[in-house]
Design a protein around this motif. Structure first.
Motif, mmCIF file in Angstrom:
data_model
loop_
_atom_site.group_PDB
_atom_site.id
_atom_site.type_symbol
_atom_site.label_atom_id
_atom_site.label_comp_id
_atom_site.label_asym_id
_atom_site.label_seq_id
_atom_site.Cartn_x
_atom_site.Cartn_y
_atom_site.Cartn_z
ATOM 1 N N ALA A 130 39.564 1.157 38.784
ATOM 2 C CA ALA A 130 38.374 1.068 37.940
ATOM 3 C C ALA A 130 38.565 0.011 36.857
ATOM 4 O O ALA A 130 37.661 -0.781 36.584
ATOM 5 C CB ALA A 130 38.066 2.427 37.317
ATOM 6 N N TYR A 131 39.731 -0.020 36.259
ATOM 7 C CA TYR A 131 40.014 -1.009 35.216
ATOM 8 C C TYR A 131 39.962 -2.414 35.803
ATOM 9 O O TYR A 131 39.361 -3.317 35.232
ATOM 10 C CB TYR A 131 41.383 -0.731 34.585
ATOM 11 C CG TYR A 131 41.761 -1.751 33.542
ATOM 12 C CD1 TYR A 131 41.184 -1.717 32.270
ATOM 13 C CD2 TYR A 131 42.674 -2.767 33.820
ATOM 14 C CE1 TYR A 131 41.516 -2.656 31.305
ATOM 15 C CE2 TYR A 131 43.000 -3.705 32.872
ATOM 16 C CZ TYR A 131 42.430 -3.645 31.617
ATOM 17 O OH TYR A 131 42.748 -4.579 30.675
ATOM 18 N N SER A 132 40.580 -2.593 36.978
ATOM 19 C CA SER A 132 40.565 -3.920 37.620
ATOM 20 C C SER A 132 39.149 -4.362 37.924
ATOM 21 O O SER A 132 38.812 -5.535 37.762
ATOM 22 C CB SER A 132 41.383 -3.871 38.916
ATOM 23 O OG SER A 132 42.730 -3.586 38.637
ATOM 24 N N SER A 133 38.303 -3.429 38.369
ATOM 25 C CA SER A 133 36.912 -3.756 38.680
ATOM 26 C C SER A 133 36.156 -4.172 37.412
ATOM 27 O O SER A 133 35.374 -5.111 37.434
ATOM 28 C CB SER A 133 36.208 -2.557 39.310
ATOM 29 O OG SER A 133 36.808 -2.265 40.546
ATOM 30 N N CYS A 134 36.408 -3.461 36.319
ATOM 31 C CA CYS A 134 35.742 -3.775 35.054
ATOM 32 C C CYS A 134 36.184 -5.134 34.530
ATOM 33 O O CYS A 134 35.372 -5.926 34.055
ATOM 34 C CB CYS A 134 36.039 -2.711 34.005
ATOM 35 S SG CYS A 134 35.220 -1.154 34.357
ATOM 36 N N VAL A 135 37.463 -5.433 34.628
ATOM 37 C CA VAL A 135 37.982 -6.714 34.162
ATOM 38 C C VAL A 135 37.402 -7.846 35.001
ATOM 39 O O VAL A 135 37.045 -8.900 34.485
ATOM 40 C CB VAL A 135 39.540 -6.723 34.202
ATOM 41 C CG1 VAL A 135 40.075 -8.121 33.951
ATOM 42 C CG2 VAL A 135 40.097 -5.736 33.196
ATOM 43 N N ALA A 136 37.254 -7.612 36.306
ATOM 44 C CA ALA A 136 36.720 -8.638 37.203
ATOM 45 C C ALA A 136 35.253 -8.946 36.874
ATOM 46 O O ALA A 136 34.787 -10.064 37.095
ATOM 47 C CB ALA A 136 36.858 -8.180 38.640
ATOM 48 N N LEU A 137 34.528 -7.955 36.337
ATOM 49 C CA LEU A 137 33.119 -8.157 36.014
ATOM 50 C C LEU A 137 32.926 -8.976 34.739
ATOM 51 O O LEU A 137 31.873 -9.579 34.538
ATOM 52 C CB LEU A 137 32.412 -6.810 35.860
ATOM 53 C CG LEU A 137 32.289 -5.978 37.143
ATOM 54 C CD1 LEU A 137 31.694 -4.605 36.824
ATOM 55 C CD2 LEU A 137 31.428 -6.711 38.164
ATOM 56 N N VAL A 138 33.930 -8.983 33.883
ATOM 57 C CA VAL A 138 33.793 -9.668 32.578
ATOM 58 C C VAL A 138 34.027 -11.138 32.715
ATOM 59 O O VAL A 138 34.603 -11.750 33.450
ATOM 60 C CB VAL A 138 34.789 -9.066 31.565
ATOM 61 C CG1 VAL A 138 34.745 -9.833 30.253
ATOM 62 C CG2 VAL A 138 34.459 -7.620 31.343
#
Length: 90
Positions: free
Chosen positions: A82-90
């Motif tokens: 989930a953290y990796s997905s959020c970072v990828a969106l930023v």
């Protein structure tokens, strides 16, 4: 030939005796197998299929103390994903 369960068990006993290790019941290997898989995070349904259980409930009851570890591991993996997905969106 190890074709029948009796031959396998008889061969197992002979090997255990020949290498002079502590006696381990053949059925305990089954439990060890299930426990190691669950600790590694293998889905309990898959473990049940490997052991030949008709229903997952029996394995969940028998190995419920082992399933807790994979739950924690699953939570860590989910958090990381989930953290990796959020970072990828930023």
């Amino acid at each position: 030939m190890l074709g029948s369960p009796w031959n396998l068990k008889r061969t197992y006993k002979r090997v255990i005796k020949s290498v002079d290790i502590p006696k381990i019941r053949f059925h305990d290997i089954r439990h060890t197998h299930a426990t190691l898989l669950l600790i590694q995070g293998v889905n309990p349904k898959v473990v049940c299929q490997r052991l030949g259980y008709a229903a997952i409930r029996l394995a969940q009851y028998s190995y419920s103390f082992q399933i807790r570890v994979p739950k924690a591991k699953t939570a860590r993996l989910f958090t990381r994903a989930a953290y990796s997905s959020c970072v990828a969106l930023v």
